[in-house]
Scaffold this motif. Structure first.
Motif, PDB file in Angstrom:
ATOM      1  N   TYR A 142      28.576 -55.726 -32.202  1.00 18.63           N
ATOM      2  CA  TYR A 142      29.450 -54.563 -32.391  1.00 18.63           C
ATOM      3  C   TYR A 142      30.922 -54.963 -32.286  1.00 18.63           C
ATOM      4  O   TYR A 142      31.759 -54.502 -33.068  1.00 18.63           O
ATOM      5  CB  TYR A 142      29.116 -53.499 -31.345  1.00 18.63           C
ATOM      6  N   ARG A 186      26.188 -52.653 -42.229  1.00 16.73           N
ATOM      7  CA  ARG A 186      25.903 -51.271 -41.818  1.00 16.73           C
ATOM      8  C   ARG A 186      24.656 -50.743 -42.511  1.00 16.73           C
ATOM      9  O   ARG A 186      23.817 -50.077 -41.892  1.00 16.73           O
ATOM     10  CB  ARG A 186      27.108 -50.389 -42.131  1.00 16.73           C
ATOM     11  N   ARG A 190      21.167 -49.629 -40.583  1.00 16.30           N
ATOM     12  CA  ARG A 190      20.542 -48.312 -40.727  1.00 16.30           C
ATOM     13  C   ARG A 190      19.087 -48.449 -41.169  1.00 16.30           C
ATOM     14  O   ARG A 190      18.213 -47.697 -40.741  1.00 16.30           O
ATOM     15  CB  ARG A 190      21.318 -47.464 -41.735  1.00 16.30           C
ATOM     16  N   CYS A 201      26.339 -45.701 -34.349  1.00 14.05           N
ATOM     17  CA  CYS A 201      26.154 -46.387 -35.630  1.00 14.05           C
ATOM     18  C   CYS A 201      27.239 -47.434 -35.779  1.00 14.05           C
ATOM     19  O   CYS A 201      28.339 -47.271 -35.298  1.00 14.05           O
ATOM     20  CB  CYS A 201      26.243 -45.398 -36.798  1.00 14.05           C
ATOM     21  N   LEU A 202      26.921 -48.511 -36.480  1.00 12.34           N
ATOM     22  CA  LEU A 202      27.919 -49.558 -36.727  1.00 12.34           C
ATOM     23  C   LEU A 202      28.938 -49.065 -37.729  1.00 12.34           C
ATOM     24  O   LEU A 202      28.624 -48.348 -38.615  1.00 12.34           O
ATOM     25  CB  LEU A 202      27.215 -50.816 -37.264  1.00 12.34           C
TER      26      LEU A 202
END
Length: 202
Positions: A142, A186, A190, A201-202
């Protein structure tokens, strides 16, 4: 082959032309003979001689590219590549080469990503950083992604030096590549996320 071997420099030749010539000769010999032992020996000498020179960036980068060609046969060169990770100018090339030559289980992929990202953050090799981060996308944390997002979308330019009329184009190219990498990571995150999993979420 005898002519190529005869053209190799001696152990005291540490100028950039001599180091680059030895790297190119080694690549040629490797392609002809497939003798990894010979190639590793010469490249080991190139790395050691380059370390004695204050202007060793490009010879070391070219030696790292040559090491990458050897695949896991180049594993004895891994310590030289690991040492190059500390220099942001060399980190992306060294990280990419390590992915080729080192035992997969021995690699600290987040650390490789950290070193490559430093090359983007400092503006020393943004394009090389994108190449390496693309290969290391599954290892990006992250924090890595947050910093990459700042570089990709922030106000400050990442590419700040070079030929005046090309700096802007090079910076925009980096931004597009970084944004594409972020979008890919991303999307992948997901697709693998459990629908019931909580978390940012990224």
């Amino acid at each position: 082959m005898p002519a190529l071997r005869a053209a190799l420099s001696g152990p005291d030749a540490d100028t950039t032309p001599a180091l680059d010539a030895d790297t190119a000769l080694t690549e040629a010999l490797w392609r002809i003979t497939g003798d990894a032992h010979e190639a590793v020996a010469v490249l080991d000498s190139v790395f050691r001689r380059a370390a004695r020179s204050p202007w060793s960036q490009w010879p070391l980068a070219r030696a790292a590219h040559a090491a990458e060609l050897l695949g896991q046969a180049g594993q004895p060169l891994a310590p030289h590549l690991e040492a190059s990770l500390a220099d942001p100018r060399l980190a992306p090339t060294a990280a990419t080469a390590l992915l080729s030559v080192a035992e997969p289980a021995s690699l600290d992929r987040p650390a490789l990503a950290e070193a490559a990202l430093a090359a983007a953050e400092t503006g020393t090799d943004p394009q090389g950083a994108c190449d390496a981060l693309g290969l290391l996308s599954a290892a990006l944390t992250y924090d890595h992604l947050s910093l990459l997002a700042v570089l990709a979308t922030g106000d400050a330019r990442t590419v700040c030096s070079g030929i005046e009329d090309r700096v802007i184009d090079q910076d925009e190219t980096f931004r597009r590549r970084a944004q594409a990498l972020l979008a890919t990571v991303r999307t992948s995150a997901r697709s693998f996320r459990d629908p019931g999993e909580e978390g940012p979420c990224l």
